[in-house]
Design an enzyme around this catalytic site. Structure first.
Site, PDB file in Angstrom:
ATOM      1  CD1 TRP A   1       8.164  -3.592  -5.175  1.00 32.31           C
ATOM      2  CD2 TRP A   1       8.748  -4.561  -6.912  1.00 32.31           C
ATOM      3  NE1 TRP A   1       9.187  -4.354  -4.720  1.00 32.31           N
ATOM      4  CE2 TRP A   1       9.682  -5.087  -5.818  1.00 32.31           C
ATOM      5  CE3 TRP A   1       9.071  -5.185  -7.985  1.00 32.31           C
ATOM      6  CZ2 TRP A   1      10.731  -5.974  -5.972  1.00 32.31           C
ATOM      7  CZ3 TRP A   1      10.028  -6.067  -8.301  1.00 32.31           C
ATOM      8  CH2 TRP A   1      10.817  -6.451  -7.206  1.00 32.31           C
TER       9      TRP A   1
ATOM     10  CE  LYS B   1      -2.612   0.006   3.591  1.00 32.34           C
ATOM     11  NZ  LYS B   1      -1.503   0.717   4.549  1.00 32.34           N
TER      12      LYS B   1
ATOM     13  CE  LYS C   1       2.207  -3.904   7.120  1.00 28.11           C
ATOM     14  NZ  LYS C   1       2.875  -2.834   6.309  1.00 28.11           N
TER      15      LYS C   1
ATOM     16  NE  ARG D   1       0.471   4.356   8.869  1.00 23.22           N
ATOM     17  CZ  ARG D   1      -0.055   3.042   9.086  1.00 23.22           C
ATOM     18  NH1 ARG D   1      -0.247   2.575  10.200  1.00 23.22           N
ATOM     19  NH2 ARG D   1       0.069   2.161   8.144  1.00 23.22           N
TER      20      ARG D   1
ATOM     21  CB  ALA E   1      -4.405   1.024  10.993  1.00 25.86           C
TER      22      ALA E   1
ATOM     23  CG  PHE F   1       3.879  -8.840  -5.802  1.00 30.84           C
ATOM     24  CD1 PHE F   1       4.629  -9.425  -4.513  1.00 30.84           C
ATOM     25  CD2 PHE F   1       2.898  -7.795  -5.331  1.00 30.84           C
ATOM     26  CE1 PHE F   1       4.432  -8.721  -3.401  1.00 30.84           C
ATOM     27  CE2 PHE F   1       2.849  -7.170  -3.999  1.00 30.84           C
ATOM     28  CZ  PHE F   1       3.536  -7.840  -3.139  1.00 30.84           C
TER      29      PHE F   1
ATOM     30  CG  PHE G   1      -3.300  -2.951   8.595  1.00 35.49           C
ATOM     31  CD1 PHE G   1      -2.123  -3.783   8.441  1.00 35.49           C
ATOM     32  CD2 PHE G   1      -3.307  -2.552  10.099  1.00 35.49           C
ATOM     33  CE1 PHE G   1      -1.160  -4.252   9.281  1.00 35.49           C
ATOM     34  CE2 PHE G   1      -2.254  -3.115  11.066  1.00 35.49           C
ATOM     35  CZ  PHE G   1      -1.176  -3.784  10.409  1.00 35.49           C
TER      36      PHE G   1
ATOM     37  CB  THR H   1       4.831  -0.005  -2.581  1.00 35.63           C
ATOM     38  OG1 THR H   1       5.931  -0.591  -1.896  1.00 35.63           O
ATOM     39  CG2 THR H   1       5.562  -0.101  -4.145  1.00 35.63           C
TER      40      THR H   1
END
Length: 559
Positions: free
Chosen positions: A412, A73, A107, A96, A275, A384, A303, A75
């Site tokens: 990405w 998210k 993560k 953030r 979150a 991806f 999230f 990215t």
């Protein structure tokens, strides 16, 4: 095919001097505090002095329910900002700050990935400019003053069994969840049960992120409830005369941090509440400053849309008087397969059956944004390297069949260039689509009704079950006059339910609220559900095991 790691890409970048980034925003060098060549803090008073009341277009990035590894998210947020810059738009990204807990846990960090990153990513993901340490220090100063007050005679008649304030540390450390402190001799304090939360779950972080300036922050800190006295009345930080010193500790932290993307787009990174256990948005000060210095501001909620976006819209937008112009809902083939029942070890393998089974999760998040909040939205398929053409085509086809706007994001791999299609769709939404933004609930409703509205409208639940403890706490909070505050749901990020194992789009379930407490300084009620807790633990193989540094000071293994 071998891919470069995020940190390798970041370390090969040639960033611009941060003073040049500030100049792009017409911010003078006198208004920034330099933290080396590539980081700076911007004076929050600049917003008052230079406020043009300009209302930039705010673009919110959210997502479907993710896999444990996260699905890009941030990215996507960064890539879209770079794409808008490429299209000639005056753009700023507001994010953030990462917490050390997930950086060293499962993560990883929150500086983006691939060719859509904010830099210097090592600094951002580790200590950055020290904001989280300052927040932890302010939190723990209050804890120290609370226990000292009790030790020195307890003039406020604090009931030790009613203490709600906990210490904090910015690390995943389950050993500290429940402790007994004050052990030793008489001079070592009063023995009591205590515990630690992770810093980003501290109410100091929430108040910090919702404050408009230092005066507002000091007032919010003063309202924090730390305990109750023997008559059942709240005892606050201002009763302990702690809020002035706490605000002094946060004087520099309150200044937004200015950095840049790999492509030189300015970025404010400031504040970082989780979150799933807090409200999940960067600071109001940074967002408003971004809106003052840019025409388009791309930001995010943590999230999925059931958590970060709901809180961004129902809490942050309500308090800060902000209205988003468009919403990006990030989906990945991997996360859709995960929600469709594929195991974590099989997510890189083509599986059209699991992919199709996971699509209802995406559609529920789209409905939340477009039907509950009445905002224009586009699904961004964050591509991806392991995605197959058949899988991407299936997601696009199913979205288009249902009239859902969709664009493939290749940020990405290709940076801003890979986000042009998505950025152009976002601009079209802003210019052409109806925007009838509304909240999920009105504050005038009671606590129970507001929680029920979130559970039924956003999660798709049949209703809410309150434990006997939660019912008592609900009655107490309403009797104390806190019933008109918005709700911050503490819930698992992996499911629309309060059970992390129920993936996809479950039906026929209820949400169980086991505890309610007030964050009076932040200005919201926290409802804890499921087994969510405010101090995570490390996994069996923490990411920290792969992180190292060589004799030249070059960090490796961060990603």
């Amino acid at each position: 095919m071998a891919f470069k790691s995020d940190i390798e890409i970041a370390q090969e970048a040639k960033p611009k001097d941060i003073r040049d980034i500030a100049k792009k925003l017409n911010i003078k060098e006198d208004d920034i505090d330099l933290y080396g060549k590539y980081k700076a803090k911007v004076d929050y008073n600049l917003l008052k002095r230079n406020n043009t009341n300009k209302k930039a277009k705010v673009i919110l990035t959210t997502a479907i329910n993710p896999t444990p590894a996260g699905e890009g998210k941030t990215t996507t947020t960064i890539g879209v900002a770079d794409a808008l810059s490429k299209l000639g738009k005056n753009t700023l990204v507001a994010l953030r700050e990462p917490s050390l807990g997930p950086v060293f846990g499962i993560k990883g960090g929150a500086a983006g990935g691939g060719y859509s990153q904010v830099i210097p990513m090592e600094d951002i993901n580790l200590h950055f400019t020290g904001d989280l340490h300052a927040i932890g220090a302010a939190n723990n100063l209050l804890a120290a003053m609370l226990d000292n007050h009790i030790h020195q005679g307890n003039e406020l008649n604090i009931d030790l069994r009613s203490i709600t304030w906990r210490r904090c540390v910015d690390m995943n450390d389950r050993q500290l969840r429940n402790i007994v402190d004050g052990l030793g001799s008489r001079v070592d304090g009063v023995t009591r049960e205590d515990g630690f939360d992770i810093t980003v779950a501290s109410e100091v972080m929430a108040a910090f992120c919702l404050a408009n300036d230092i005066a507002d922050l000091k007032e919010r800190l003063g309202k924090i409830i730390v305990a109750y006295n023997y008559e059942g009345q709240p005892v606050t930080a201002s009763n302990l005369k702690a809020n002035g010193a706490m605000a002094a500790l946060l004087k520099d932290a309150l200044k937004p941090n200015l950095v840049q993307t790999l492509e030189g787009t300015p970025a404010f990174i400031h504040g970082g509440p989780f979150a799933n256990i807090a409200h999940g948005c960067n600071s109001v000060i940074a967002t408003k400053m971004a809106m003052n210095f840019a025409d388009y501001v791309v930001t995010e909620g943590g999230f999925g849309a059931d958590l970060g976006a709901e809180k961004f819209l129902d809490i942050k937008c309500r308090m800060a008087d902000i209205q988003p112009s468009a919403v990006i809902i990030v989906a990945t083939v991997r996360a859709l397969k995960y929600n469709g029942g594929a195991s974590k070890t099989e997510l890189n393998n083509e599986n059209l059956e699991a992919l199709e089974a996971g699509l209802p999760n995406l559609l529920k998040h789209v409905e939340n944004i477009t039907q509950v909040f009445k905002l224009p939205a586009v699904v961004a398929i964050n591509e991806f390297p392991t995605d197959t053409e058949a899988e991407v085509d299936l997601v696009k086809k199913k979205c288009q069949e249902l009239g859902v706007n969709v664009a493939v994001s290749k940020v990405w791999a290709n940076g801003g260039e890979g986000g042009i299609e998505l950025a152009e769709e976002v601009l079209r939404l802003i210019d052409e689509e109806e925007n009838n933004f509304q909240f999920c609930y009105e504050n005038e409703l009671g606590i129970e009704d507001k929680i029920n509205a979130i559970a039924t409208k956003i999660y798709g639940a049949d209703g809410v079950i309150f434990t006997s403890q939660a019912k008592k706490e609900l009655d107490k909070l309403e009797s104390l006059g806190f019933g008109n505050m918005p709700i911050c749901m503490a819930k698992t990020q992996y499911s629309l339910t309060d059970d992390a194992t129920k993936l996809g789009r479950p039906s026929g379930f209820k949400i169980t609220v086991r505890q309610l407490n007030v964050s009076a300084g932040a200005g919201f009620i926290v409802a804890l559900t499921g087994n969510i807790m405010k101090m995570p633990g490390l996994p069996k193989v923490p990411a920290a095991e792969k992180i190292d540094i060589n004799e030249d000071g070059v960090i490796s293994g961060l990603f």
